[in-house]
Design an enzyme around this catalytic site. Sequence first.
Site, PDB file in Angstrom:
ATOM      1  N   GLN A  26      66.676 -73.901 -22.253  1.00 43.66           N
ATOM      2  CA  GLN A  26      66.030 -75.088 -21.527  1.00 43.66           C
ATOM      3  C   GLN A  26      66.860 -75.600 -20.286  1.00 43.66           C
ATOM      4  O   GLN A  26      68.009 -74.819 -19.884  1.00 43.66           O
ATOM      5  CB  GLN A  26      66.584 -76.407 -22.561  1.00 43.66           C
ATOM      6  CG  GLN A  26      65.802 -76.164 -23.951  1.00 43.66           C
ATOM      7  CD  GLN A  26      66.098 -77.537 -24.474  1.00 43.66           C
ATOM      8  OE1 GLN A  26      66.572 -77.590 -25.630  1.00 43.66           O
ATOM      9  NE2 GLN A  26      65.554 -78.815 -24.178  1.00 43.66           N
ATOM     10  N   HIS A  27      66.120 -76.395 -19.611  1.00 46.46           N
ATOM     11  CA  HIS A  27      66.787 -76.933 -18.405  1.00 46.46           C
ATOM     12  C   HIS A  27      67.016 -76.182 -17.121  1.00 46.46           C
ATOM     13  O   HIS A  27      67.359 -76.871 -15.871  1.00 46.46           O
ATOM     14  CB  HIS A  27      68.450 -77.386 -18.581  1.00 46.46           C
ATOM     15  CG  HIS A  27      68.425 -78.571 -19.709  1.00 46.46           C
ATOM     16  ND1 HIS A  27      68.033 -79.672 -19.719  1.00 46.46           N
ATOM     17  CD2 HIS A  27      69.410 -78.242 -20.958  1.00 46.46           C
ATOM     18  CE1 HIS A  27      68.346 -80.311 -20.706  1.00 46.46           C
ATOM     19  NE2 HIS A  27      69.216 -79.613 -21.365  1.00 46.46           N
ATOM     20  N   ASP A  44      64.286 -73.445 -26.529  1.00 43.93           N
ATOM     21  CA  ASP A  44      64.773 -72.797 -27.751  1.00 43.93           C
ATOM     22  C   ASP A  44      65.251 -73.600 -28.747  1.00 43.93           C
ATOM     23  O   ASP A  44      65.197 -73.278 -29.932  1.00 43.93           O
ATOM     24  CB  ASP A  44      66.079 -72.027 -27.251  1.00 43.93           C
ATOM     25  CG  ASP A  44      67.150 -72.477 -26.510  1.00 43.93           C
ATOM     26  OD1 ASP A  44      66.966 -73.655 -26.095  1.00 43.93           O
ATOM     27  OD2 ASP A  44      68.165 -71.833 -25.965  1.00 43.93           O
TER      28      ASP A  44
HETATM   29  O1  LIG Z   1      71.846 -69.868 -24.603  1.00 42.44           O
HETATM   30  P1  LIG Z   1      71.422 -70.946 -25.572  1.00 42.44           P
HETATM   31  O2  LIG Z   1      70.562 -70.139 -26.496  1.00 42.44           O
HETATM   32  O3  LIG Z   1      72.663 -71.578 -26.260  1.00 42.44           O
HETATM   33  O4  LIG Z   1      70.643 -71.940 -25.022  1.00 42.44           O
HETATM   34  C1  LIG Z   1      71.045 -73.012 -24.163  1.00 42.44           C
HETATM   35  C2  LIG Z   1      70.194 -74.226 -24.445  1.00 42.44           C
HETATM   36  O5  LIG Z   1      69.046 -73.930 -23.958  1.00 42.44           O
HETATM   37  C3  LIG Z   1      70.647 -75.364 -23.725  1.00 42.44           C
HETATM   38  O6  LIG Z   1      69.874 -76.332 -24.207  1.00 42.44           O
END
Ligand SMILES: O=P(O)(O)OC[C@H](O)CO
Length: 436
Positions: free
Chosen positions: A30-31, A182
């Site tokens: 995200q983001h 995710d």
């Molecule tokens: O790298 P991850 O899977 O922990 O993803 C980060 C998230 O999307 C943050 O919101």
Amino acid sequence: MDPALRGDATGAQNPSKPPCVKAISVSGQQHGLVVLGEHDEVLRPAKLWCDTESAAEAEELSAKFGWKLVPSFTITKLLWLKRNEPETYAATRCVLLPHDYVNWWLTGRKVMELGDASGTGVLDVEGRRWDTAAMDAVDARVRELFPPLVASPDQAIGTLRPEVAAQLGLPAGVVVGPGSGDNAMSALGAGAAVDGATVVSQGTSGTIFASSSTAILDPTGLICPFCDATGNYLPLLCTLNCTRVLEEVREAFGLDHERLTELAEADAAGPGCGGVTWLPYLIGERTPCWPHASGALLGLRPGCMRPGLLYRAAIEGATLSLLSGFRRMTAAGLRPGAQLRLVGGGAKNRLWKQVVADAFGMEVVLPAEPDSAALGAALQAAAVLQGTTVSDYVAQHPPPMLDQVIKPNPEHRAAYDEALVRFESLGKQLFAQHTK
Ligand SMILES: O=P(O)(O)OC[C@H](O)CO
Ligand SMILES: Nc1ncnc2c1ncn2[C@@H]1O[C@H](COP(=O)(O)OP(=O)(O)O)[C@@H](O)[C@H]1O
């Protein structure tokens, strides 16, 4: 998932035959800020979800918007770009999130899906439309930069472009679902989007989320106001430092997770780590919003630099960081039920699972598929292909859980309660005064 949608077209697992892919959905971090120019070229490397460089812009926009934005939110990164790389900002014609960028590459359509768009900071989450007033507060150009929102979480956004299908070795006509962030995908793949379970995800980030039929708009910013991938909401807490902390120990000692877990289990320092506290804020933190914080190891005595002890301290630090946020979530009204559902790479670790059960004082269960975000994407793709709603499809094909239920050990509770008090107090002493 339906057997007919798995393996070859008959559902049989035949390693000599390539899989018959009929639909794809993308799950993405995200983001992240992806900026495209006039010819759809990527203008700079994406600024990622965990980038805290836009802390000052986050403060400024929080004051303007009237709710706390942490630097992760995309709009803070866009304002940072305008201030720090004005030429790139001026050349920007479109802003996408990472999974929307992949969707564009797959289908040729530039759209944003609501679950991921919630992480931009300029979505009217309740109204499910862009918050143009928030966009205008940043810059008059922002409205033009964000693409249209997808109308439904249950419908395809397109099919694979022929040249992409050829590159991927896939047949023409493969359907592409809207995808999502995710965490929203993980809520599908862990079954939580339909049965209301509370999920703890131990990945690079640590997250806690549960589905909700109403939007939770928390002005403190602790609970992120996200849409999910079914048309509901996904109030969510996120920490920036989770499995990365354990990786530090692994890299420092050159041992693998299995060996370090054995050493931690055998180490004389049990729950509470004999007073050693690891504040895990290696890359700054968003929960609490201490973007300038750093990691700190405290309470060391002679002989403490043992790999097993430090590995346990890392596990406890990452867990207490999540627990501290969770306690504030429950104080704010979240009713989590009696069980936690654990997903992500860290959920493979038997000691960590027990530490979560003990420290949270809750039973822990695990989906059979720990990579729940990937399974969630597959479930969405199958639903879109079949023309059913995503929530109906997941309800009809609930992701299986492992039989094992990890019960909290009441003998460890006091040690973790004490460790949490120490953890919160040391964090405040070190970082609350010095970071905004
Ligand atoms: O790298 P991850 O899977 O922990 O993803 C980060 C998230 O999307 C943050 O919101
Ligand atoms: N047995 C283990 N114990 C602790 N951590 C583990 C173990 N196995 C994998 N991991 C961690 O899980 C991480 C990957 O988790 P994952 O949920 O896939 O990450 P991401 O959030 O980046 O998608 C790895 O970086 C690794 O640190």
